[in-house]
Enzyme design. Structure first.
Site, PDB file in Angstrom:
ATOM      1  N   GLY A 145      58.086  87.767  35.523  1.00 40.24           N
ATOM      2  CA  GLY A 145      57.069  86.773  35.811  1.00 40.24           C
ATOM      3  C   GLY A 145      57.608  85.741  36.777  1.00 40.24           C
ATOM      4  N   GLN A 170      57.841  77.713  41.058  1.00 42.74           N
ATOM      5  CA  GLN A 170      59.206  78.231  41.211  1.00 42.74           C
ATOM      6  C   GLN A 170      59.531  78.611  42.658  1.00 42.74           C
ATOM      7  OE1 GLN A 170      58.734  81.014  37.644  1.00 42.74           O
ATOM      8  NE2 GLN A 170      60.938  80.581  37.693  1.00 42.74           N
ATOM      9  N   CYS A 182      65.200  82.722  32.824  1.00 38.81           N
ATOM     10  CA  CYS A 182      64.263  82.198  33.814  1.00 38.81           C
ATOM     11  C   CYS A 182      64.919  82.286  35.177  1.00 38.81           C
ATOM     12  CB  CYS A 182      63.912  80.744  33.477  1.00 38.81           C
ATOM     13  SG  CYS A 182      62.783  79.966  34.643  1.00 38.81           S
ATOM     14  N   LEU A 183      64.147  82.715  36.174  1.00 43.61           N
ATOM     15  CA  LEU A 183      64.698  82.869  37.517  1.00 43.61           C
ATOM     16  C   LEU A 183      65.146  81.532  38.109  1.00 43.61           C
ATOM     17  CD1 LEU A 183      62.194  85.517  38.922  1.00 43.61           C
ATOM     18  CD2 LEU A 183      64.480  85.894  37.986  1.00 43.61           C
ATOM     19  N   HIS A 242      55.503  81.819  29.023  1.00 41.78           N
ATOM     20  CA  HIS A 242      56.598  81.205  29.779  1.00 41.78           C
ATOM     21  C   HIS A 242      56.090  80.731  31.142  1.00 41.78           C
ATOM     22  CE1 HIS A 242      60.974  81.199  31.152  1.00 41.78           C
ATOM     23  NE2 HIS A 242      60.321  81.154  32.302  1.00 41.78           N
ATOM     24  N   GLU A 243      55.374  81.602  31.850  1.00 41.52           N
ATOM     25  CA  GLU A 243      54.901  81.254  33.200  1.00 41.52           C
ATOM     26  C   GLU A 243      53.833  80.160  33.167  1.00 41.52           C
ATOM     27  OE1 GLU A 243      56.812  82.122  35.477  1.00 41.52           O
ATOM     28  OE2 GLU A 243      57.794  83.714  34.355  1.00 41.52           O
ATOM     29  N   HIS A 279      55.288  76.778  33.008  1.00 41.90           N
ATOM     30  CA  HIS A 279      55.714  76.278  34.321  1.00 41.90           C
ATOM     31  C   HIS A 279      54.593  75.501  35.010  1.00 41.90           C
ATOM     32  CE1 HIS A 279      59.745  77.711  35.231  1.00 41.90           C
ATOM     33  NE2 HIS A 279      59.451  78.916  34.760  1.00 41.90           N
TER      34      HIS A 279
END
Length: 172
Positions: free
Chosen positions: A46, A51, A92-93, A134-135, A138
């Site tokens: 994701g 991000q 997480c990226l 999670h996304e 953000h």
């Protein structure tokens, strides 16, 4: 399509609530395609627009990571959560190499617009449900480390400080 640079913690854009998308145009479609490319290049499941430095309410989520089924969700909203929250490990990226445990609902239903502007309902469970939650966090300026338990937060302290120091060195 292009691979975009992923913003790293503690970049301020990661803490800003994202703005609703009002127009789905070619620029947004290009951003969505670039986000899918970026997510896949980084082996993620994701990615949220903040991000990659775009504070708009759009995420991409791979609903079937083994076979590849990336979906673009514009102005997404979770309409239903079911099942008892489960503790699971997340990464997480925007936090390279960092992982911690977070409680999430095992099943969610999400409504969002697709790239044609149509309202679509998505049902997700397991890893996909975790990724959607999670996304969407953000988009509201929340990060997965915010949802870690007290002992996990304590164990992350030095790694978070290192990320903060690295970011400060790069951005003054």
């Amino acid at each position: 399509m292009a691979v975009l640079p992923i913003r790293k913690y503690p970049d301020p854009v990661l803490r800003q609530p994202a703005q609703p998308v009002s127009v789905i145009d070619e620029k947004l479609r290009r951003l969505a395609a670039d986000m899918v490319e970026t997510m896949e290049d980084a082996n993620g499941v994701g990615l949220a627009a903040p991000q990659v430095g775009e504070s708009v309410r759009m995420v991409v989520v791979d609903f079937d990571p083994e076979n590849g089924d990336p979906r673009v969700l514009i102005n997404p909203v979770i309409t239903k959560r079911s099942g008892r929250k489960e503790l699971g490990e997340e990464g997480c990226l925007s936090f390279p190499g960092l992982r911690t445990r977070v409680k999430r609902s095992p099943k969610v239903v999400c409504e969002a617009q697709n790239l044609d502007g149509e309202i679509v309902e998505y049902q997700a469970e397991g890893l996909s449900a975790r990724a959607v939650q999670h996304e969407l966090d953000h988009l509201d300026g929340f990060l997965f480390v915010d949802k870690a338990g007290p002992s996990d937060k304590l164990s992350l302290k030095s790694e978070l400080e290192e990320l903060e120091d690295n970011w400060a060195e790069l951005h003054g």
